[in-house]
Scaffold this motif. Structure first.
Motif, PDB file in Angstrom:
ATOM      1  N   LEU A  35      41.031 -21.559  -4.659  1.00  0.00           N
ATOM      2  CA  LEU A  35      41.423 -20.824  -3.458  1.00  0.00           C
ATOM      3  C   LEU A  35      41.382 -21.722  -2.222  1.00  0.00           C
ATOM      4  CD1 LEU A  35      42.246 -18.148  -2.143  1.00  0.00           C
ATOM      5  CD2 LEU A  35      39.807 -17.619  -1.943  1.00  0.00           C
ATOM      6  N   ALA A  36      40.318 -22.491  -2.082  1.00  0.00           N
ATOM      7  CA  ALA A  36      40.197 -23.387  -0.926  1.00  0.00           C
ATOM      8  C   ALA A  36      41.297 -24.444  -0.937  1.00  0.00           C
ATOM      9  CB  ALA A  36      38.828 -24.051  -0.911  1.00  0.00           C
ATOM     10  N   VAL A  37      41.579 -25.016  -2.095  1.00  0.00           N
ATOM     11  CA  VAL A  37      42.588 -26.067  -2.184  1.00  0.00           C
ATOM     12  C   VAL A  37      43.983 -25.501  -1.919  1.00  0.00           C
ATOM     13  CG1 VAL A  37      43.623 -27.830  -3.659  1.00  0.00           C
ATOM     14  CG2 VAL A  37      41.146 -27.462  -3.734  1.00  0.00           C
ATOM     15  N   ILE A  38      44.304 -24.361  -2.514  1.00  0.00           N
ATOM     16  CA  ILE A  38      45.611 -23.738  -2.292  1.00  0.00           C
ATOM     17  C   ILE A  38      45.774 -23.349  -0.820  1.00  0.00           C
ATOM     18  CG2 ILE A  38      47.013 -21.680  -2.792  1.00  0.00           C
ATOM     19  CD1 ILE A  38      45.900 -21.912  -5.717  1.00  0.00           C
ATOM     20  N   LEU A  90      51.783 -27.381  -4.519  1.00  0.00           N
ATOM     21  CA  LEU A  90      51.332 -26.081  -5.025  1.00  0.00           C
ATOM     22  C   LEU A  90      51.676 -25.889  -6.498  1.00  0.00           C
ATOM     23  CD1 LEU A  90      52.212 -23.621  -2.117  1.00  0.00           C
ATOM     24  CD2 LEU A  90      49.938 -24.406  -2.842  1.00  0.00           C
ATOM     25  N   VAL A  91      52.740 -26.529  -6.962  1.00  0.00           N
ATOM     26  CA  VAL A  91      53.198 -26.316  -8.341  1.00  0.00           C
ATOM     27  C   VAL A  91      52.091 -26.612  -9.355  1.00  0.00           C
ATOM     28  CG1 VAL A  91      54.876 -26.997 -10.093  1.00  0.00           C
ATOM     29  CG2 VAL A  91      55.626 -26.601  -7.733  1.00  0.00           C
ATOM     30  N   PRO A  92      51.497 -27.804  -9.353  1.00  0.00           N
ATOM     31  CA  PRO A  92      50.424 -28.025 -10.334  1.00  0.00           C
ATOM     32  C   PRO A  92      49.211 -27.129 -10.088  1.00  0.00           C
ATOM     33  CG  PRO A  92      50.641 -29.943  -8.897  1.00  0.00           C
ATOM     34  CD  PRO A  92      51.788 -29.030  -8.598  1.00  0.00           C
ATOM     35  N   LEU A  93      48.939 -26.805  -8.834  1.00  0.00           N
ATOM     36  CA  LEU A  93      47.792 -25.944  -8.531  1.00  0.00           C
ATOM     37  C   LEU A  93      47.966 -24.541  -9.102  1.00  0.00           C
ATOM     38  CD1 LEU A  93      47.076 -26.954  -4.828  1.00  0.00           C
ATOM     39  CD2 LEU A  93      45.634 -27.435  -6.827  1.00  0.00           C
ATOM     40  N   GLY A  99      41.055 -29.189 -11.952  1.00  0.00           N
ATOM     41  CA  GLY A  99      40.832 -30.620 -12.154  1.00  0.00           C
ATOM     42  C   GLY A  99      42.079 -31.341 -12.643  1.00  0.00           C
ATOM     43  N   THR A 100      42.780 -30.724 -13.584  1.00  0.00           N
ATOM     44  CA  THR A 100      44.020 -31.292 -14.101  1.00  0.00           C
ATOM     45  C   THR A 100      45.095 -31.298 -13.018  1.00  0.00           C
ATOM     46  OG1 THR A 100      43.460 -30.491 -16.301  1.00  0.00           O
ATOM     47  CG2 THR A 100      45.765 -31.088 -15.923  1.00  0.00           C
ATOM     48  N   ALA A 101      45.160 -30.230 -12.251  1.00  0.00           N
ATOM     49  CA  ALA A 101      46.148 -30.133 -11.174  1.00  0.00           C
ATOM     50  C   ALA A 101      45.952 -31.240 -10.149  1.00  0.00           C
ATOM     51  CB  ALA A 101      46.062 -28.765 -10.498  1.00  0.00           C
ATOM     52  N   VAL A 104      47.389 -34.418 -11.698  1.00  0.00           N
ATOM     53  CA  VAL A 104      48.854 -34.359 -11.705  1.00  0.00           C
ATOM     54  C   VAL A 104      49.403 -34.531 -10.285  1.00  0.00           C
ATOM     55  CG1 VAL A 104      50.843 -32.832 -12.117  1.00  0.00           C
ATOM     56  CG2 VAL A 104      49.015 -33.024 -13.832  1.00  0.00           C
ATOM     57  N   ALA A 105      48.790 -33.869  -9.324  1.00  0.00           N
ATOM     58  CA  ALA A 105      49.229 -33.977  -7.932  1.00  0.00           C
ATOM     59  C   ALA A 105      49.071 -35.406  -7.417  1.00  0.00           C
ATOM     60  CB  ALA A 105      48.443 -33.004  -7.054  1.00  0.00           C
ATOM     61  N   THR A 106      48.001 -36.063  -7.820  1.00  0.00           N
ATOM     62  CA  THR A 106      47.796 -37.450  -7.409  1.00  0.00           C
ATOM     63  C   THR A 106      48.899 -38.341  -7.977  1.00  0.00           C
ATOM     64  OG1 THR A 106      45.406 -37.116  -7.246  1.00  0.00           O
ATOM     65  CG2 THR A 106      46.174 -39.389  -7.467  1.00  0.00           C
TER      66      THR A 106
END
Length: 158
Positions: A35-38, A90-93, A99-101, A104-106
């Motif tokens: 939630l915080a990251v999104i 936002l897509v990977p999130l 953790g995986t998102a 992938v985002a990186t």
């Protein structure tokens, strides 16, 4: 592509990647909260896109010889590219475990920086590997620093 559009797009893309990744990595290591990251990514896509667009607008106005059209082209190119790039994170999130998102985002962010760096190096007639390497090193420094800052915030205030 006109210089004003190239300026806005290059700045917006770079800022969109670096700011969004830094925020995502820092919030993840500090909170481990999707939630915080999104929420952070959406905030970056809106507030920071407008902030960067205003910054480019004022910087372009302060440069001698910039036409009104060129100033506004750079402004809107920055706004739209920053918001659009930030929102792609936002897509990977939304599709993956947090953790995986983040991983992938990186990868996505570093690929975007590498692609833009390659384009800019070719446009300027410079060796692409040098330009790509320089920009990726800076991006990785930001990612590592924000990870440790997030860890420190969790330790100090959590």
């Amino acid at each position: 592509m006109r210089q004003s559009l190239r300026t806005g797009f290059s700045f917006g893309l770079t800022s969109g990647v670096i700011t969004t990744l830094g925020l995502m990595v820092g919030l993840h290591s500090g909170t481990h909260s999707s939630l915080a990251v999104i929420g952070g990514v959406i905030t970056i896509a809106v507030a920071d896109a407008f902030s960067d667009a205003l910054g480019i607008h004022i910087a372009e106005e302060s440069a001698a010889g910039r036409s009104v059209l060129a100033v506004w082209e750079a402004t809107f190119a920055t706004l739209f590219s920053k918001a659009a790039i930030a929102l792609t994170f936002l897509v990977p999130l939304l599709l993956l475990e947090l953790g995986t998102a983040i991983l992938v985002a990186t990868g996505w962010g570093l690929a975007l920086i590498a692609l833009l760096s390659w384009y800019l190096a070719r446009h300027r007639g410079e060796p692409p590997l040098h330009v790509i390497g320089e920009h990726l090193v800076i991006a990785v420094i930001v990612i590592v620093a924000t990870h440790f800052i997030g860890d420190w915030v969790a330790l100090a205030f959590g």
